[in-house]
Design a protein around this motif. Structure first.
Motif, PDB file in Angstrom:
ATOM      1  N   LEU A  53      44.240  53.059  85.244  1.00  0.00           N
ATOM      2  CA  LEU A  53      44.082  52.709  83.910  1.00  0.00           C
ATOM      3  C   LEU A  53      45.604  51.709  84.495  1.00  0.00           C
ATOM      4  CD1 LEU A  53      42.931  53.820  81.225  1.00  0.00           C
ATOM      5  CD2 LEU A  53      44.395  55.127  80.738  1.00  0.00           C
ATOM      6  N   LEU A  54      45.209  50.750  83.659  1.00  0.00           N
ATOM      7  CA  LEU A  54      46.272  49.905  83.230  1.00  0.00           C
ATOM      8  C   LEU A  54      47.279  49.969  81.746  1.00  0.00           C
ATOM      9  CD1 LEU A  54      44.704  46.693  84.987  1.00  0.00           C
ATOM     10  CD2 LEU A  54      46.361  48.504  85.920  1.00  0.00           C
TER      11      LEU A  54
ATOM     12  N   ASP B 175      43.076  61.545  76.814  1.00  0.00           N
ATOM     13  CA  ASP B 175      42.315  62.953  77.346  1.00  0.00           C
ATOM     14  C   ASP B 175      43.320  63.110  78.873  1.00  0.00           C
ATOM     15  OD1 ASP B 175      41.084  65.581  77.675  1.00  0.00           O
ATOM     16  OD2 ASP B 175      39.512  64.526  77.208  1.00  0.00           O
ATOM     17  N   GLU B 176      43.826  64.905  79.679  1.00  0.00           N
ATOM     18  CA  GLU B 176      43.755  64.604  80.645  1.00  0.00           C
ATOM     19  C   GLU B 176      44.819  62.892  80.852  1.00  0.00           C
ATOM     20  OE1 GLU B 176      40.858  66.161  83.583  1.00  0.00           O
ATOM     21  OE2 GLU B 176      40.322  64.142  83.474  1.00  0.00           O
TER      22      GLU B 176
ATOM     23  N   ASN C 213      48.760  56.758  85.862  1.00  0.00           N
ATOM     24  CA  ASN C 213      50.233  56.975  86.571  1.00  0.00           C
ATOM     25  C   ASN C 213      51.465  56.883  85.937  1.00  0.00           C
ATOM     26  OD1 ASN C 213      50.509  53.801  86.116  1.00  0.00           O
ATOM     27  ND2 ASN C 213      48.430  53.361  87.513  1.00  0.00           N
ATOM     28  N   PRO C 214      52.279  56.536  86.619  1.00  0.00           N
ATOM     29  CA  PRO C 214      53.422  56.992  85.735  1.00  0.00           C
ATOM     30  C   PRO C 214      53.502  55.610  84.794  1.00  0.00           C
ATOM     31  CG  PRO C 214      53.682  57.434  87.850  1.00  0.00           C
ATOM     32  CD  PRO C 214      52.446  57.549  88.111  1.00  0.00           C
ATOM     33  N   LYS C 215      53.185  54.268  85.099  1.00  0.00           N
ATOM     34  CA  LYS C 215      53.062  53.155  84.584  1.00  0.00           C
ATOM     35  C   LYS C 215      52.783  52.716  83.215  1.00  0.00           C
ATOM     36  CE  LYS C 215      52.683  47.656  85.085  1.00  0.00           C
ATOM     37  NZ  LYS C 215      53.271  46.643  86.138  1.00  0.00           N
TER      38      LYS C 215
ATOM     39  N   TYR D 270      49.597  63.223  88.260  1.00  0.00           N
ATOM     40  CA  TYR D 270      51.337  63.158  87.871  1.00  0.00           C
ATOM     41  C   TYR D 270      52.200  63.414  87.171  1.00  0.00           C
ATOM     42  CZ  TYR D 270      49.008  58.613  90.274  1.00  0.00           C
ATOM     43  OH  TYR D 270      48.051  57.771  91.366  1.00  0.00           O
ATOM     44  N   PRO D 271      53.196  64.309  87.841  1.00  0.00           N
ATOM     45  CA  PRO D 271      53.814  65.019  86.645  1.00  0.00           C
ATOM     46  C   PRO D 271      54.007  64.178  85.996  1.00  0.00           C
ATOM     47  CG  PRO D 271      55.056  65.692  89.162  1.00  0.00           C
ATOM     48  CD  PRO D 271      53.645  64.145  89.137  1.00  0.00           C
TER      49      PRO D 271
END
Length: 318
Positions: free
Chosen positions: A77-78, A110-111, A116-118, A160-161
């Protein structure tokens, strides 16, 4: 006294009642969801898959009216998939902004910890300021704005945390836990178990929700209770087992939740017990513990620490 029909506490009680009819989670979790919404914050639901986190979020959206969008977070996902993009139009010979799914009254993330962190960072401005910036232009998000994010425990594969800055923007964090044996059995024999949202009806409009939030902000919080709240916050910053304690934003969030809690109880003033009751769900997920690692075990330990701090704090007489 609180008596205006559009801002009466019974509206929030009715909201909790209709959610309870469609869900198998505890009333305590449902009350926390409703209180967080009334306080103007955002909610993080952390638990294993399949216990009804997304169903609760959808039910909340249906009960308060307005537009609801669900975003399934995935590793590819962006940020623009959330915020929207500006697309050049040949007809107008100009760029036109096409809003993303963040433009809704209720956003179901959701989830969220599968992104990703970005992409996760794209949520920060939306959650904190109810606006987003795309190509140097600021776009205001709908009012009321309520994010209900779900995440699986971060030790599961492909997650990812969440960064501390994003966790701090969630006013509260709750865990469903598994339903009781009685509730799970009742779900199995129900004829509409696959359509729990059919039992949810709209309780208020978006405009009424805005009025309720404004009424909550007018609930009084006296100096003695403010000092008590700050003492709890300060205690999280001085313990040896906590690397980073609760932020000033946490103080504001705990005060907002205490005001909402008092409003739902029909009072126009906050009591110390309101602060005590809400300290764990408001503060625990923000703590960075020493040598605690990651995962639900860390959150459980943080909850125990906050409970100890609250127990040790001197309660003022008001």
């Amino acid at each position: 006294m609180i008596d205006a029909p559009a801002t009466h506490p019974s509206t929030l009680t009715d909201l909790a009642d209709t959610l309870e009819r469609s869900l198998s989670c505890s009333r305590e979790v449902i009350d926390l969801v409703v209180t967080t919404f009334a306080a103007g914050g955002h909610l993080l639901l952390e638990d294993v898959p399949g216990v009804g986190k997304t169903t609760l979020a959808r039910a909340m959206g249906r009960a308060i009216g307005g537009e609801t969008n669900r975003i399934q977070f995935t590793p590819d996902l962006l940020p623009s998939d959330l915020t929207g993009v500006s697309i050049y139009s040949q007809d107008s010979r100009d760029f036109a902004f096409h809003p993303g799914p963040l433009f809704a009254n209720i956003v179901i993330a959701d989830e969220i910890n599968r992104a990703n962190p970005k992409t996760q960072s794209a949520m920060l401005e939306a959650m904190n300021e109810s606006q987003i910036s795309v190509d140097g232009i600021t776009h205001v998000l709908p009012d009321p704005y309520f994010v209900i994010a779900t995440q699986n425990p971060i030790e599961l594969e492909g997650t990812y945390p969440l960064p501390e800055a994003q966790l701090d923007r969630f006013m509260t964090c709750a865990s469903f836990g598994y339903p009781s044996a009685q509730a799970e059995a009742a779900m199995l024999v129900s004829s509409d178990w696959s359509r729990p949202l059919d039992r949810v009806h709209q309780i208020c409009t978006a405009d009424e929700a805005i009025a309720i939030r404004a009424a909550v902000r007018r609930v009084a919080l006296c100096d003695a209770v403010a000092d008590y709240l700050v003492a709890i916050i300060q205690a999280t910053r001085s313990r040896e087992d906590i690397r980073y304690g609760a932020s000033p934003r946490a103080s504001l969030h705990l005060a907002a939740m205490a005001r909402a809690y008092a409003f739902i109880d029909g009072r126009d003033f906050v009591l110390p017990d309101d602060v005590r009751s809400l300290a764990v769900p408001v503060l625990a997920h923000r703590l960075v513990l020493r040598d605690a690692g990651f995962g639900s075990g860390s959150l459980d330990r943080a909850r125990d620490i906050i409970a100890d701090i609250v127990s040790a704090a001197s309660v003022p007489k008001v």
